[in-house]
Design a protein around this motif. Structure first.
Motif, PDB file in Angstrom:
ATOM      1  N   SER A  17       0.836  -1.200   0.000  1.00  0.00           N
ATOM      2  CA  SER A  17       0.000   0.000   0.000  1.00  0.00           C
ATOM      3  C   SER A  17       0.869   1.248   0.000  1.00  0.00           C
ATOM      4  N   LEU A  18       0.267   2.317  -0.496  1.00  0.00           N
ATOM      5  CA  LEU A  18       0.953   3.599  -0.541  1.00  0.00           C
ATOM      6  C   LEU A  18      -0.095   4.694  -0.504  1.00  0.00           C
ATOM      7  N   ARG A  19       0.268   5.830   0.058  1.00  0.00           N
ATOM      8  CA  ARG A  19      -0.652   6.960   0.112  1.00  0.00           C
ATOM      9  C   ARG A  19      -0.014   8.170  -0.558  1.00  0.00           C
ATOM     10  N   LEU A  20      -0.747   8.778  -1.484  1.00  0.00           N
ATOM     11  CA  LEU A  20      -0.328  10.018  -2.116  1.00  0.00           C
ATOM     12  C   LEU A  20      -1.186  11.164  -1.600  1.00  0.00           C
ATOM     13  N   SER A  21      -0.580  12.330  -1.522  1.00  0.00           N
ATOM     14  CA  SER A  21      -1.325  13.524  -1.128  1.00  0.00           C
ATOM     15  C   SER A  21      -1.080  14.625  -2.140  1.00  0.00           C
TER      16      SER A  21
END
Length: 117
Positions: A17-21
């Motif tokens: 998983s990865l989160r971009l903002s």
């Protein structure tokens, strides 16, 4: 004028998983839609997620069920939570803001996401 800055890209293993903002600043209006495009090596630009100010979201079939877009209208930010990442998700990811009233679209600088096979 609108300025967009993405953050959060990187390398992640398949299935991870990865989160971009993305933070937007400038002349932002209530009718603006924000979203994410991506461009994989040798492939066309793909618009895969977008969200309006009311929270209505649209996803492309390639990411539906795995990616979640969210929006903070106070902070003028959007986030992209990416789960079950696959090697074919490897791409440069761009945040966009569309102003339908002015028919303008603004882009961030892009952030690389790499999922090794």
């Amino acid at each position: 004028q609108v300025h967009l800055v993405e953050s959060g890209g990187g390398l992640v293993q398949s299935g991870g998983s990865l989160r971009l903002s993305c933070a937007a600043s400038g002349n932002i209006f209530s009718g603006d839609t924000m979203g994410w495009y991506r461009q994989a090596p040798g492939k066309q630009l793909e618009m895969f997620a977008r969200i309006d100010i009311g929270g209505t979201v649209n996803y492309s079939p390639s990411v539906e069920g795995r990616f979640t877009i969210s929006r903070d209208n106070i902070k003028n930010t959007i986030s992209l939570h990416m789960n079950k990442l696959r090697p074919e998700d490897t791409a440069v990811y761009y945040c966009t803001l569309h102003q339908p009233f002015y028919d303008k679209e603004y882009w961030g600088q892009g952030t690389q996401v790499t999922v090794p096979s």
